[in-house]
Design an enzyme around this catalytic site. Structure first.
Site, PDB file in Angstrom:
ATOM      1  N   LYS A 172       0.973  -1.211   0.033  1.00  0.00           N
ATOM      2  CA  LYS A 172      -0.116  -0.101   0.012  1.00  0.00           C
ATOM      3  C   LYS A 172       0.957   1.334  -0.065  1.00  0.00           C
ATOM      4  CE  LYS A 172      -1.735   2.784   2.602  1.00  0.00           C
ATOM      5  NZ  LYS A 172      -1.673   3.855   1.884  1.00  0.00           N
ATOM      6  N   GLY A 203      -5.405   3.505  -0.979  1.00  0.00           N
ATOM      7  CA  GLY A 203      -6.413   3.804  -0.141  1.00  0.00           C
ATOM      8  C   GLY A 203      -5.774   4.643   0.918  1.00  0.00           C
ATOM      9  N   GLY A 205      -4.454   5.618   5.081  1.00  0.00           N
ATOM     10  CA  GLY A 205      -3.897   4.714   5.879  1.00  0.00           C
ATOM     11  C   GLY A 205      -4.641   3.991   7.092  1.00  0.00           C
ATOM     12  N   PRO A 206      -5.459   4.944   7.664  1.00  0.00           N
ATOM     13  CA  PRO A 206      -6.724   4.431   8.829  1.00  0.00           C
ATOM     14  C   PRO A 206      -7.472   3.487   8.167  1.00  0.00           C
ATOM     15  CG  PRO A 206      -6.044   6.865   9.112  1.00  0.00           C
ATOM     16  CD  PRO A 206      -5.665   6.387   7.401  1.00  0.00           C
ATOM     17  N   VAL A 208      -7.527   1.174   4.827  1.00  0.00           N
ATOM     18  CA  VAL A 208      -6.849  -0.050   3.863  1.00  0.00           C
ATOM     19  C   VAL A 208      -5.637  -0.390   4.680  1.00  0.00           C
ATOM     20  CG1 VAL A 208      -5.963   1.155   1.880  1.00  0.00           C
ATOM     21  CG2 VAL A 208      -7.080  -1.286   2.006  1.00  0.00           C
ATOM     22  N   GLY A 209      -5.191   0.709   5.017  1.00  0.00           N
ATOM     23  CA  GLY A 209      -3.457   0.539   5.793  1.00  0.00           C
ATOM     24  C   GLY A 209      -3.883  -0.415   6.915  1.00  0.00           C
ATOM     25  N   GLU A 247      10.744   1.818   9.708  1.00  0.00           N
ATOM     26  CA  GLU A 247      11.640   2.777   9.305  1.00  0.00           C
ATOM     27  C   GLU A 247      10.692   4.293   9.527  1.00  0.00           C
ATOM     28  OE1 GLU A 247      14.655   0.428   8.528  1.00  0.00           O
ATOM     29  OE2 GLU A 247      14.785   2.693   8.923  1.00  0.00           O
ATOM     30  N   CYS A 281      13.979  11.306   5.045  1.00  0.00           N
ATOM     31  CA  CYS A 281      14.239  10.931   6.488  1.00  0.00           C
ATOM     32  C   CYS A 281      15.698  11.177   7.093  1.00  0.00           C
ATOM     33  CB  CYS A 281      13.551   9.433   6.793  1.00  0.00           C
ATOM     34  SG  CYS A 281      14.593   8.344   5.855  1.00  0.00           S
ATOM     35  N   GLU A 385      10.456  16.866  14.329  1.00  0.00           N
ATOM     36  CA  GLU A 385      10.765  16.455  12.952  1.00  0.00           C
ATOM     37  C   GLU A 385       9.740  17.353  12.304  1.00  0.00           C
ATOM     38  OE1 GLU A 385       9.499  12.855  11.101  1.00  0.00           O
ATOM     39  OE2 GLU A 385      11.268  12.774   9.954  1.00  0.00           O
TER      40      GLU A 385
HETATM   41  O1  TXE Z   1       3.553   9.294   6.956  1.00  0.00           O
HETATM   42  P1  TXE Z   1       2.490   8.402   7.321  1.00  0.00           P
HETATM   43  P2  TXE Z   1       3.423  10.619   5.820  1.00  0.00           P
HETATM   44  C1  TXE Z   1       7.544  11.618   8.552  1.00  0.00           C
HETATM   45  C2  TXE Z   1       7.331  13.034   8.248  1.00  0.00           C
HETATM   46  C3  TXE Z   1       6.181  13.175   7.769  1.00  0.00           C
HETATM   47  C4  TXE Z   1       5.092  12.449   8.618  1.00  0.00           C
HETATM   48  C5  TXE Z   1       3.935  12.138   8.075  1.00  0.00           C
HETATM   49  O2  TXE Z   1       7.615  13.894   9.646  1.00  0.00           O
HETATM   50  O3  TXE Z   1       5.736  14.537   7.978  1.00  0.00           O
HETATM   51  O4  TXE Z   1       6.131  11.047   8.623  1.00  0.00           O
HETATM   52  O5  TXE Z   1       4.285  11.522   6.656  1.00  0.00           O
HETATM   53  C6  TXE Z   1       0.051   4.816   5.755  1.00  0.00           C
HETATM   54  N1  TXE Z   1      -2.324   2.080   9.264  1.00  0.00           N
HETATM   55  N2  TXE Z   1       7.805  10.931   7.303  1.00  0.00           N
HETATM   56  O6  TXE Z   1       1.771  11.215   5.850  1.00  0.00           O
HETATM   57  O7  TXE Z   1       1.301   9.112   7.748  1.00  0.00           O
HETATM   58  C7  TXE Z   1       0.040   5.845   4.985  1.00  0.00           C
HETATM   59  O8  TXE Z   1      -1.146   5.950   4.132  1.00  0.00           O
HETATM   60  C8  TXE Z   1      -1.689   1.724   8.332  1.00  0.00           C
HETATM   61  C9  TXE Z   1       9.091  10.337   7.530  1.00  0.00           C
HETATM   62  O9  TXE Z   1       3.908  10.052   4.630  1.00  0.00           O
HETATM   63  O10 TXE Z   1       2.811   7.622   8.470  1.00  0.00           O
HETATM   64  C10 TXE Z   1       1.170   5.762   4.038  1.00  0.00           C
HETATM   65  O11 TXE Z   1       1.010   4.923   3.145  1.00  0.00           O
HETATM   66  N3  TXE Z   1      -0.932   2.560   7.321  1.00  0.00           N
HETATM   67  C11 TXE Z   1       9.287   9.072   6.574  1.00  0.00           C
HETATM   68  C12 TXE Z   1       2.168   5.298   5.229  1.00  0.00           C
HETATM   69  O12 TXE Z   1       1.435   4.959   6.321  1.00  0.00           O
HETATM   70  C13 TXE Z   1      -1.020   3.821   7.752  1.00  0.00           C
HETATM   71  C14 TXE Z   1       9.017   9.190   5.149  1.00  0.00           C
HETATM   72  C15 TXE Z   1       3.189   6.568   5.752  1.00  0.00           C
HETATM   73  O13 TXE Z   1       2.163   7.551   6.054  1.00  0.00           O
HETATM   74  C16 TXE Z   1      -1.970   4.337   8.875  1.00  0.00           C
HETATM   75  C17 TXE Z   1       7.583  10.151   5.194  1.00  0.00           C
HETATM   76  C18 TXE Z   1      -2.501   3.413   9.633  1.00  0.00           C
HETATM   77  N4  TXE Z   1      -3.284   3.782  10.693  1.00  0.00           N
HETATM   78  C19 TXE Z   1       7.107  10.649   6.217  1.00  0.00           C
HETATM   79  N5  TXE Z   1      -1.793   5.759   8.637  1.00  0.00           N
HETATM   80  C20 TXE Z   1      10.676   8.280   6.373  1.00  0.00           C
HETATM   81  N6  TXE Z   1      10.971   7.756   7.766  1.00  0.00           N
HETATM   82  O14 TXE Z   1      10.970   8.319   5.345  1.00  0.00           O
HETATM   83  C21 TXE Z   1      -1.176   5.870   7.664  1.00  0.00           C
HETATM   84  N7  TXE Z   1      -0.616   4.889   7.164  1.00  0.00           N
END
Ligand code: TXE
Length: 485
Positions: A172, A203, A205-206, A208-209, A247, A281, A385
């Site tokens: 996903k 889809g 995160g909250p 389909v994730g 990660e 990151c 962050e």
């Molecule tokens: O990450 P999310 P986002 C950090 C950075 C950024 C913050 C949010 O601070 O501002 O994370 O970024 C899925 N159950 N990094 O929005 O929300 C979501 O759909 C299952 C660091 O990208 O963590 C997406 O596919 N899945 C990072 C994935 O998780 C869920 C790089 C990441 O989304 C979910 C990017 C749930 N409940 C952002 N909620 C790095 N380490 O490189 C969300 N997702």
């Protein structure tokens, strides 16, 4: 506009309820695609497809699966320009960066694990009266959940080793960067890759994730994303004893020691700070400078930052494009306002970039690269962050003081140290609480090395044998010799 669908059991499908989400280009604010707003009901056929495909896929030899990885690498290499264009459209990153980093690494992830897999031999441990053989078998169906900053780069970093080790996949991608994951699915279809082995669901995160995290037949979760979401992943999947690779975020330090070669340190610090608009990151968002160098370093650093070409991501000469979305732009802007409240001084940037692209409507999530001085290292801007084009500068008077400031962070992913004394650089780096430290460079990657962090930056390592270990289960078979009593 692209109408993207889920890729399940070798064909494309809308979400069962027909709902969809829109995907926008952050530079033009145009809707460029729709994706299925999948729910838990959409996971079931993907799990069934994995289970139907599992035995034939894991029955292949490691070499046969490595051959598939090479075929995928060859096919993606043919599409490198398309990958770069789609990634730039989806994220607002400069096309030159998209080619050099995203497209290239998406190919090399498959290429690397194909050759690394072929080099592997069975682990054995000889005893006086017995021999131990470590047998690797697939985990089974694995869930791969990936973020928006390096979409195909980070997805393929998980897909390649997961396939190599004989697993079946439900992936996903982030709902705001679906385009290149879709291109991967299209490529697998063109290659007649065994259906059901790789499945892609789109889809929120909250929705389909979360369904992937909760499904009892998905035996491992490899997640890259924010620390807060990482907590949700751990809280949901750990009680089910799923294997977990997390990660997460970072608040990485760039440290300029007294004997650093200043010009190289400045160039390296600018790259680490503003590559991908600071949305990696591994970006160096806290810069620590030995006090005697502070004035000259700051002058040269600001000069270099002001020379960055911010503008149209499609322009070959652009070094910095947009951030990922207007919402993220406002999040970073809130930290600029906070910096001022905390007593910081905006040394450059701090406002939206009024490039020709912004236009009168302010179109385009452009933010000028921003450098903040005069903040204490424990301020919120220097500890939370931000994940955007904003860095803070701090001076130190001793290596002990530098280490105390650097290690005070709740994160521990990466860092870079600039010094002419390599032995001292190595000794100093080993004292930094993080998973990766570069000396006199940044983002220089050997894919065999362990990649990952400590504290709020996550759990586990990816890369080389660590990826093979995560995506396989090991059985140790100990055979006693006949002639021993
Ligand atoms: O990450 P999310 P986002 C950090 C950075 C950024 C913050 C949010 O601070 O501002 O994370 O970024 C899925 N159950 N990094 O929005 O929300 C979501 O759909 C299952 C660091 O990208 O963590 C997406 O596919 N899945 C990072 C994935 O998780 C869920 C790089 C990441 O989304 C979910 C990017 C749930 N409940 C952002 N909620 C790095 N380490 O490189 C969300 N997702």
């Amino acid at each position: 506009m692209l109408s993207i669908q889920n890729f399940i059991d070798g064909s494309f499908h809308h979400a069962a309820d027909g709902e969809f989400l829109e995907d926008f280009n952050p530079a033009t604010a145009q809707c460029i695609a729709t994706i299925p707003r999948s729910k838990s009901v959409d996971i079931e056929p993907a799990v069934a497809a994995c289970q139907a495909a599992q035995s034939a896929w894991s029955a292949l030899s490691l070499d046969q699966r490595a051959d598939w990885l090479d075929r995928i690498a060859d096919a993606l290499e043919q599409k490198a320009e398309r990958i770069a264009q789609l990634e730039s459209m989806d994220t607002g990153k400069p096309i030159a960066l998209s080619r050099r980093v995203d497209a290239a690494r998406s190919v090399s992830n498959f290429r690397f694990f194909a050759s690394f897999g072929r080099e592997q031999s069975e682990l054995t441990f000889q005893m006086e009266d017995a021999m131990n053989y470590v047998h690797r078998s697939p985990v089974g169906t694995v869930g791969l959940i990936t973020p928006w900053n390096l979409p195909l780069y980070l997805l393929t970093w998980k897909v390649a080793p997961a396939l190599l080790m004989g697993n079946t996949i439900i992936a996903k991608p982030s709902e705001i960067t679906p385009l290149t994951a879709n291109l991967l699915a299209e490529t697998l279809l063109e290659l007649e890759f065994p259906k059901g082995v790789f499945n892609l669901v789109h889809g929120l995160g909250p929705e389909v994730g979360q369904a992937i995290l909760e499904h009892p037949d998905i035996k491992a979760i490899s997640f890259t994303g924010g620390t807060e979401t990482g907590r949700i992943v751990a809280r949901t999947a750990a009680p089910m004893f799923k294997k977990l690779s997390l990660e997460l975020g970072g608040k990485n330090a760039t440290i300029v020691l007294k004997d650093a070669e200043l010009d190289k340190a400045v160039d390296g610090a600018v790259r680490a700070a503003f590559t991908n608009s600071g949305q990696v990151c591994l970006c160096g968002s806290r810069i620590f400078i030995e006090a005697s160098l502070e004035e000259e370093f700051t002058r040269r650093f600001i000069e270099k930052v002001n020379a960055l070409q911010i503008g149209d991501p499609q322009d070959e000469n652009t070094n910095m494009g947009t951030v990922i979305s207007p919402e993220h732009l406002m999040k970073v802007e809130s930290y600029i306002n906070l910096a001022i409240e905390e007593g910081g001084v905006i040394l450059t940037g701090g406002t939206r970039a009024m490039t020709g692209y912004n236009g009168p409507e302010g179109i385009g999530a452009y933010l000028l690269p921003t450098v903040v001085g005069n903040l204490h290292y424990t301020s919120r801007c220097a500890t939370e962050e931000i994940f955007g084009p904003m860095v803070t500068l701090h001076a130190f008077t001793s290596e002990e003081e530098a280490l105390e400031m650097v290690n005070s962070s709740e994160y521990g992913l990466a860092g870079s140290v600039w010094t002419n004394d390599l032995e001292r650089g190595r000794a100093f780096s080993a004292q930094i609480d993080s998973g990766i430290v570069w000396v006199n460079t940044w983002l220089h990657r050997d894919l065999r090395t362990p990649f990952g962090g400590v504290k709020n930056s996550g759990v586990g390592r990816e890369g080389g044998r660590w990826s093979l270990d995560f995506f396989s289960e090991m059985t140790n078979v100990c055979i006693k010799k006949h002639d021993s009593n």
